[in-house]
Motif scaffolding. Structure first.
Motif, PDB file in Angstrom:
ATOM      1  N   CYS A 134       0.826  -1.210  -0.006  1.00 53.34           N
ATOM      2  CA  CYS A 134      -0.158   0.049   0.060  1.00 53.34           C
ATOM      3  C   CYS A 134       0.734   1.229  -0.059  1.00 53.34           C
ATOM      4  N   SER A 135       2.105   1.114   0.186  1.00 55.22           N
ATOM      5  CA  SER A 135       3.122   2.266  -0.006  1.00 55.22           C
ATOM      6  C   SER A 135       2.929   3.208   1.277  1.00 55.22           C
ATOM      7  N   LEU A 136       2.304   2.814   2.250  1.00 56.82           N
ATOM      8  CA  LEU A 136       2.514   3.660   3.338  1.00 56.82           C
ATOM      9  C   LEU A 136       3.842   3.410   4.072  1.00 56.82           C
ATOM     10  N   VAL A 137       4.113   4.876   4.492  1.00 56.98           N
ATOM     11  CA  VAL A 137       5.740   4.935   5.097  1.00 56.98           C
ATOM     12  C   VAL A 137       5.370   4.978   6.657  1.00 56.98           C
ATOM     13  N   THR A 138       6.176   4.555   7.448  1.00 59.85           N
ATOM     14  CA  THR A 138       5.968   4.518   8.937  1.00 59.85           C
ATOM     15  C   THR A 138       7.116   4.480   9.372  1.00 59.85           C
ATOM     16  N   LYS A 139       7.280   5.217  10.648  1.00 58.54           N
ATOM     17  CA  LYS A 139       8.532   5.307  11.410  1.00 58.54           C
ATOM     18  C   LYS A 139       8.635   4.171  12.244  1.00 58.54           C
ATOM     19  N   ASN A 140      10.025   3.530  12.216  1.00 55.73           N
ATOM     20  CA  ASN A 140      10.196   2.219  12.955  1.00 55.73           C
ATOM     21  C   ASN A 140      11.575   2.137  13.510  1.00 55.73           C
ATOM     22  N   LYS A 181       5.826  -6.375   8.636  1.00 54.28           N
ATOM     23  CA  LYS A 181       4.556  -6.443   8.081  1.00 54.28           C
ATOM     24  C   LYS A 181       3.748  -5.124   8.383  1.00 54.28           C
ATOM     25  N   CYS A 182       3.179  -4.581   7.289  1.00 53.90           N
ATOM     26  CA  CYS A 182       2.398  -3.460   7.565  1.00 53.90           C
ATOM     27  C   CYS A 182       0.916  -3.764   7.989  1.00 53.90           C
ATOM     28  N   GLY A 191       0.848  -6.220   4.213  1.00 58.56           N
ATOM     29  CA  GLY A 191       2.061  -6.273   2.999  1.00 58.56           C
ATOM     30  C   GLY A 191       3.496  -6.095   3.775  1.00 58.56           C
ATOM     31  N   ILE A 192       4.314  -6.922   3.042  1.00 56.65           N
ATOM     32  CA  ILE A 192       5.757  -6.763   3.439  1.00 56.65           C
ATOM     33  C   ILE A 192       6.400  -5.380   3.833  1.00 56.65           C
ATOM     34  N   LEU A 193       7.208  -4.836   4.569  1.00 59.37           N
ATOM     35  CA  LEU A 193       7.719  -3.553   4.800  1.00 59.37           C
ATOM     36  C   LEU A 193       9.308  -3.595   4.298  1.00 59.37           C
ATOM     37  N   ARG A 194       9.691  -2.708   3.755  1.00 59.37           N
ATOM     38  CA  ARG A 194      11.232  -2.704   3.091  1.00 59.37           C
ATOM     39  C   ARG A 194      11.493  -1.458   3.943  1.00 59.37           C
TER      40      ARG A 194
END
Ligand SMILES: [Zn+2]
Length: 264
Positions: free
Chosen positions: A132-138, A169-170, A174-177
């Protein structure tokens, strides 16, 4: 240009744009994995941080990034980061414009207090969903429990096998990169536009911790120069003064900048 000539120029600058590169991070002890010796195990970082590796073995790529993030844990901004944050504060106070473009992905400029920042190559601490292209801080270390203790850069280290279930995972499944621009990928359009605009509209363009002759610094320096800005380089390796730069102060940014910018 002498130091005092630079300082006079700075005092009359209406809009300052700064571009920083790996040298600034290196002074904080951050491994950059670029250039000679940029190896993790037997892999070239260029070969690892690529869409090809991600498609072939996302677990391997996450193992590398997990190590990289882990090695950041005890790293702190250095006097160059703080000097740039302070000059920004002073520019703001005087209603003058300031923008910082960085090629570094460690976020140490933000930690030091810089506010107007374009992270051209993304961030080690941002993840992007492949679905989904969501960008998150981690800032999780390890990135998931499966990566605990993995990622040793030793060439003899045993390579772990990670399955899809081990990867971050998001919310959408979806898988997070890593939200980092890998070799062979293009910069985000809005970051590119902001960098171009900041280079074109400034009257002083300061290049720190990178040669002004290497892409993408060379492109932005050229834009700044052609638009009438003075281009000044602070870098370990002296850069020839030419059509790209007007002057350079060779040396360590952390030693030169606080004094040069009169913020010490
Ligand atoms: Zn998602």
């Amino acid at each position: 240009m002498s130091k005092s000539a630079f300082q006079e120029l700075l005092a009359n600058t209406r809009r300052l744009t700064v571009l920083t590169g790996a040298g600034v991070s290196a002074e904080s002890g951050i491994p950059t994995f670029r250039g000679a010796g940029g190896l993790w195990r037997t892999y070239q970082a260029t070969e690892l941080s690529s869409p090809q590796t991600w498609n072939r073995d996302p677990g391997l790529l996450w193992e590398f990034y997990n190590y990289w993030r882990g090695s950041m844990r005890d790293k702190k901004p250095n006097p160059a980061h703080y000097a740039l944050a302070e000059i920004e504060k002073r520019f703001r106070k005087d209603n003058r414009l300031f923008h910082l473009i960085t090629q570094n992905i460690d976020d140490l400029h933000l930690e030091a207090g810089s506010q107007s920042v374009t992270r051209m190559h993304g961030s080690l601490w941002l993840l992007r969903c492949c679905q989904c292209s969501l960008v998150t801080k981690n800032q999780d270390i390890p990135i998931t429990p499966a990566f605990e203790g993995s990622g040793s850069p030793d060439p003899k280290a045993k390579q772990s096998k990670f399955s899809k279930e081990d990867l971050p995972k998001c919310y959408c499944g979806g898988i997070l990169r890593p939200h980092v621009v890998w070799f062979g990928e293009s910069l985000a359009l809005e970051d590119m536009e902001k960098s171009h605009e900041a280079s074109r509209e400034c009257d002083l363009f300061l290049v720190v911790g990178t040669s002004a002759l290497v892409y993408p610094a060379a492109g932005l320096s050229t834009i700044a120069k052609r638009s009438g800005a003075k281009v000044v380089v602070v870098n370990l390796e002296p850069t020839a003064t030419d059509e790209v730069s007007d002057f350079n102060f060779p040396g360590k940014a952390g030693e030169i900048l606080p004094d040069l910018l009169m913020v010490n």
